[in-house]
Scaffold this motif. Structure first.
Motif, PDB file in Angstrom:
ATOM      1  N   THR A  43       0.878  -1.119  -0.097  1.00  0.00           N
ATOM      2  CA  THR A  43      -0.100   0.043  -0.062  1.00  0.00           C
ATOM      3  C   THR A  43       1.007   1.240   0.066  1.00  0.00           C
ATOM      4  O   THR A  43       0.690   2.109  -0.811  1.00  0.00           O
ATOM      5  CB  THR A  43      -0.897  -0.009   1.198  1.00  0.00           C
ATOM      6  N   PRO A  44       1.988   1.410   0.866  1.00  0.00           N
ATOM      7  CA  PRO A  44       2.579   2.587   0.715  1.00  0.00           C
ATOM      8  C   PRO A  44       3.392   2.792  -0.678  1.00  0.00           C
ATOM      9  O   PRO A  44       3.474   3.824  -1.080  1.00  0.00           O
ATOM     10  CB  PRO A  44       3.603   2.414   1.757  1.00  0.00           C
ATOM     11  N   VAL A  45       3.833   1.689  -1.025  1.00  0.00           N
ATOM     12  CA  VAL A  45       4.445   1.551  -2.423  1.00  0.00           C
ATOM     13  C   VAL A  45       3.507   2.163  -3.502  1.00  0.00           C
ATOM     14  O   VAL A  45       3.816   3.263  -4.262  1.00  0.00           O
ATOM     15  CB  VAL A  45       5.046   0.607  -2.815  1.00  0.00           C
ATOM     16  N   LEU A  46       2.109   1.755  -3.436  1.00  0.00           N
ATOM     17  CA  LEU A  46       1.358   2.202  -4.493  1.00  0.00           C
ATOM     18  C   LEU A  46       0.798   3.541  -4.196  1.00  0.00           C
ATOM     19  O   LEU A  46       0.432   4.447  -5.158  1.00  0.00           O
ATOM     20  CB  LEU A  46       0.029   1.261  -4.293  1.00  0.00           C
ATOM     21  N   VAL A  47       0.636   3.890  -3.103  1.00  0.00           N
ATOM     22  CA  VAL A  47       0.336   5.485  -2.819  1.00  0.00           C
ATOM     23  C   VAL A  47       1.313   6.433  -3.392  1.00  0.00           C
ATOM     24  O   VAL A  47       1.096   7.575  -3.673  1.00  0.00           O
ATOM     25  CB  VAL A  47       0.157   5.590  -1.068  1.00  0.00           C
ATOM     26  N   ILE A  48       2.676   5.926  -3.104  1.00  0.00           N
ATOM     27  CA  ILE A  48       3.827   6.860  -3.742  1.00  0.00           C
ATOM     28  C   ILE A  48       3.845   6.977  -5.163  1.00  0.00           C
ATOM     29  O   ILE A  48       3.752   8.015  -5.762  1.00  0.00           O
ATOM     30  CB  ILE A  48       5.030   6.444  -3.241  1.00  0.00           C
ATOM     31  N   LEU A  49       3.422   5.741  -5.955  1.00  0.00           N
ATOM     32  CA  LEU A  49       3.251   5.855  -7.285  1.00  0.00           C
ATOM     33  C   LEU A  49       2.137   6.667  -7.942  1.00  0.00           C
ATOM     34  O   LEU A  49       2.142   7.214  -8.946  1.00  0.00           O
ATOM     35  CB  LEU A  49       3.001   4.268  -7.820  1.00  0.00           C
ATOM     36  N   LEU A  50       1.038   6.579  -6.953  1.00  0.00           N
ATOM     37  CA  LEU A  50      -0.221   7.117  -7.290  1.00  0.00           C
ATOM     38  C   LEU A  50       0.076   9.047  -7.167  1.00  0.00           C
ATOM     39  O   LEU A  50      -0.228   9.623  -8.040  1.00  0.00           O
ATOM     40  CB  LEU A  50      -1.434   7.112  -6.342  1.00  0.00           C
ATOM     41  N   ILE A  51       0.953   9.218  -6.255  1.00  0.00           N
ATOM     42  CA  ILE A  51       1.108  10.622  -6.147  1.00  0.00           C
ATOM     43  C   ILE A  51       2.128  11.181  -7.206  1.00  0.00           C
ATOM     44  O   ILE A  51       1.492  11.978  -7.983  1.00  0.00           O
ATOM     45  CB  ILE A  51       1.911  11.004  -4.732  1.00  0.00           C
ATOM     46  N   ILE A  52       2.948  10.123  -7.450  1.00  0.00           N
ATOM     47  CA  ILE A  52       3.823  10.488  -8.718  1.00  0.00           C
ATOM     48  C   ILE A  52       3.074  10.635 -10.093  1.00  0.00           C
ATOM     49  O   ILE A  52       3.252  11.615 -10.639  1.00  0.00           O
ATOM     50  CB  ILE A  52       5.039   9.686  -8.880  1.00  0.00           C
ATOM     51  N   ALA A  53       2.270   9.723 -10.177  1.00  0.00           N
ATOM     52  CA  ALA A  53       1.401   9.817 -11.725  1.00  0.00           C
ATOM     53  C   ALA A  53       0.453  10.817 -11.486  1.00  0.00           C
ATOM     54  O   ALA A  53       0.173  11.233 -12.598  1.00  0.00           O
ATOM     55  CB  ALA A  53       0.672   8.311 -11.614  1.00  0.00           C
ATOM     56  N   SER A  54      -0.044  11.278 -10.381  1.00  0.00           N
ATOM     57  CA  SER A  54      -0.950  12.479 -10.454  1.00  0.00           C
ATOM     58  C   SER A  54      -0.362  13.603 -10.778  1.00  0.00           C
ATOM     59  O   SER A  54      -0.870  14.609 -11.372  1.00  0.00           O
ATOM     60  CB  SER A  54      -1.898  12.518  -9.178  1.00  0.00           C
ATOM     61  N   PHE A  55       0.920  13.699 -10.325  1.00  0.00           N
ATOM     62  CA  PHE A  55       1.803  15.052 -10.646  1.00  0.00           C
ATOM     63  C   PHE A  55       2.043  15.066 -11.954  1.00  0.00           C
ATOM     64  O   PHE A  55       1.940  16.068 -12.728  1.00  0.00           O
ATOM     65  CB  PHE A  55       3.035  15.037  -9.872  1.00  0.00           C
TER      66      PHE A  55
END
Length: 86
Positions: A43-55
């Motif tokens: 979950t933490p890895v996916l949250v970080i990837l989601l933040i990068i993708a949204s940026f």
């Protein structure tokens, strides 16, 4: 009788293979992985990837909106303002 012998042979080969794999010790090719704590969930890895993708998606949308407002040309405003020749 033949079936019982075949089963015993299969069991012995499986146990031998298990014994061989227990004896082999593979070294870790990346010793840095031991120092990095691995999360129990991703979950933490996916949250970080989601933040990068949204940026990155926000950057793309901003560029598209900017180019749509300016007609796709960056030099459109400066094209008509040339000084008169003396």
């Amino acid at each position: 009788m033949a079936i019982a012998k075949a089963r015993s042979v299969k069991k012995s080969t499986v146990s031998q293979a298990a014994a061989v794999t227990k004896k082999l010790k593979f070294s870790n090719p990346l010793p840095l992985l031991k120092k990095i704590p691995m999360p129990k969930t991703f979950t933490p890895v996916l949250v970080i990837l989601l933040i990068i993708a949204s940026f990155l998606l926000g950057m793309l949308l901003t560029k598209v909106q900017y180019l749509e407002q300016n007609g796709g040309s960056l030099y459109q405003a400066g094209a008509g303002t040339q000084p008169a020749a003396a």
